[in-house]
Write an enzyme that holds these catalytic residues in place. Structure first.
Site, mmCIF file in Angstrom:
data_model
loop_
_atom_site.group_PDB
_atom_site.id
_atom_site.type_symbol
_atom_site.label_atom_id
_atom_site.label_comp_id
_atom_site.label_asym_id
_atom_site.label_seq_id
_atom_site.Cartn_x
_atom_site.Cartn_y
_atom_site.Cartn_z
ATOM 1 N N LYS A 111 0.813 -1.217 0.000
ATOM 2 C CA LYS A 111 0.000 0.000 0.000
ATOM 3 C C LYS A 111 0.849 1.271 0.000
ATOM 4 C CE LYS A 111 -4.218 -2.078 1.610
ATOM 5 N NZ LYS A 111 -3.831 -3.473 1.822
HETATM 6 C C1 LIG Z 1 -4.521 -4.531 1.406
HETATM 7 C C2 LIG Z 1 -3.747 -5.773 1.247
HETATM 8 C C3 LIG Z 1 -4.163 -6.761 0.352
HETATM 9 C C4 LIG Z 1 -5.426 -6.649 -0.456
HETATM 10 O O1 LIG Z 1 -5.383 -5.610 -1.374
HETATM 11 P P1 LIG Z 1 -6.729 -5.084 -2.057
HETATM 12 O O2 LIG Z 1 -6.325 -3.911 -2.863
HETATM 13 O O3 LIG Z 1 -7.631 -4.726 -0.919
HETATM 14 O O4 LIG Z 1 -7.261 -6.189 -2.842
HETATM 15 C C5 LIG Z 1 -3.356 -7.872 0.205
HETATM 16 N N1 LIG Z 1 -2.227 -8.026 0.934
HETATM 17 C C6 LIG Z 1 -1.818 -7.096 1.815
HETATM 18 C C7 LIG Z 1 -0.573 -7.341 2.582
HETATM 19 C C8 LIG Z 1 -2.551 -5.937 1.991
HETATM 20 O O5 LIG Z 1 -2.130 -5.002 2.846
#
Ligand SMILES: *Cc1c(COP(=O)(O)O)cnc(C)c1O
Length: 460
Positions: A111
């Protein structure tokens, strides 16, 4: 580029308006009016670019009217300077596996790729307008800390992050609550992530409150997040194909909110040679059930060892639905109304076939996830975090698939240790967290309670 709502209820807006709006004012999600088309020659050229230069190329057509190329270059430079790997998002070969490592940012999860960018983008737009912004977001763990790191200390922004009390990992909790900057406000709600997401949606739909307090979104409903994530699909393809446009690739994406995988869909619509997108969920399987049945229906939320995907309502799903339903807002509205009334929606049979042609979905159990961490470690010595392991497991039958590694394994040390008996060495950014001072409010999972807390905090 102009942006429209999936529900068709707003006049087209500019990129900066879309970023500031977050959720469209008609309750829909914002999308570009069209996708820039990348031809073969350009793809070949892009395959040779380093990450930052590529990011500018991919994003510029989406922001161009609002942000100059020089400004965009600066934003990209600042945003990815905080990454510890020179390639930003390297592709590593691990035995037969291809792993796209997205966790070299300051909070060790993918993220950061989007939120470092979004934080700097907000700053630029607010300086320009002279305004202020109150960011409100719900997190299942990783968004919160990444968003907080994206805007901590910024003068024109306050940030309120809701996390489900006791349902994020100790490190995730610490990453958020140890940031003591005056503009950072952590709230632990006594409920689930979906409660948090519902509250955020409710407060964004309270238009009087939204306007008076200039609320901004950092959840993956913000278009700028999706846009920043599109970049690494192009980057990974370039590393693997060497620019051969006939070489299609498959990506395996561990998914919760459909954000990351939707970015892959956008890349494909722009012309990236994508064979398939593997949609990997944990036991919380609303999305994999949708791909396999055409029915999108919420279920109970189960806590798992991949908690950032413990989601049974996917906030970006509506974006995909819009394209699936021929970009017809009336059809989207009808389906979302059905969802509101019945708690489920179903797409027509011919659409199901379209979904199945592109996506391949699997729900991966806790046991399979642990086994995958163990097997990969035994065979290669490489440690997968549980989210990444979900994606790797789902791609088992597809050699050469590029598996997105969404978190550093040290971030989910307990689950990793349970699987293989050792913990992964934490990156510098995760060291010393447990000893630091924290600050966090604990509140009921109720929109009115959260609204009051925000008003009181901002008045003080
Ligand atoms: C947020 C997250 C996901 C999922 O991502 P999305 O965009 O919500 O599908 C997968 N793995 C990790 C480590 C995350 O932080």
């Amino acid at each position: 580029m102009r942006y429209v709502s999936t529900r068709g209820g707003i006049e087209p807006v500019t990129f900066s308006q879309a970023v500031m709006m977050g959720l469209a004012t008609d309750g829909g999600l914002l999308l570009p009016e069209s996708f820039p088309q990348i031809d073969a020659t350009t793809l070949q050229r892009w395959a040779e670019l380093p990450f930052k230069a590529l990011a500018v190329e991919v994003m510029y057509p989406y922001v161009g009217e609002d942000i100059s190329r020089v400004e965009l270059e600066k934003l990209v430079e600042e945003s990815y300077a905080s990454f510890s790997h020179p390639e930003v998002t390297p592709v590593v070969e691990v035995g037969d596996l291809r792993i796209l490592e997205l966790f070299h940012g300051p909070t060790a999860a993918f993220k950061d790729v989007a939120l470092q960018f979004l934080g700097n983008l907000f700053e630029l737009l607010l300086e320009r307008s002279g305004g202020r912004l109150n960011i409100l977001g719900a997190t299942s763990g990783d968004t919160g800390s990444a968003a907080i790191y994206g805007v901590r200390g910024q003068e024109r922004i306050d940030i309120f992050i809701l996390h489900p009390k006791g349902r994020v990992s100790p490190i995730q909790e610490r990453q958020m609550t140890t940031v003591l900057d005056a503009n950072v406000h952590n709230i632990a709600i006594t409920g689930t992530f979906d409660d948090g997401q519902r509250i955020v949606k409710e407060l964004f739909n309270d238009l009087a409150f939204k306007q008076e307090y200039t609320l901004g979104a950092v959840n993956s409903i913000n278009w700028a997040r999706i846009l920043a994530q599109v970049v690494y699909y192009f980057y990974a393809w370039g590393r693997v194909s060497g620019g051969d446009v006939d070489q299609k690739v498959t990506f395996s994406v561990p998914t919760g909110n459909f954000g990351d995988i939707f970015a892959g869909y956008v890349a494909m619509r722009m012309g990236l040679p994508v064979e398939r997108l593997i949609l990997a969920t944990n036991r919380n399987d609303i999305l994999s059930r949708f791909v396999n049945s055409g029915v999108y229906q919420t279920g109970e939320v189960y806590p798992t060892i991949s908690p950032s995907m413990d989601i049974q309502i996917s906030s970006n799903f509506e974006r995909y639905l819009y394209y699936l339903m021929d970009q017809d807002p009336a059809k989207v509205r009808a389906l979302m109304d059905q969802m509101g009334r019945e708690g489920k929606l179903e797409v027509p049979a011919e659409k199901r076939a379209e979904v199945a042609a592109l996506f391949q979905a699997a729900a991966v159990s806790e046991e399979e996830t642990r086994d995958q961490i163990r097997d990969t470690y035994a065979q290669t010595g490489y440690i997968l975090d549980p989210h990444t392991a979900v994606g790797v497991h789902a791609a088992k039958e597809i050699p050469g698939a590029i598996c997105l590694a969404t978190a550093h394994p040290a971030k989910f040390g307990a689950a990793v240790k349970e699987a293989i008996g050792v913990e992964s060495e934490p990156p510098a950014s995760l060291q010393g967290l447990m000893e630091k001072e924290t600050r966090c409010a604990v509140l009921e999972a109720d929109a009115a309670v959260i609204r009051d807390f925000m008003k009181t905090t901002l008045a003080g």
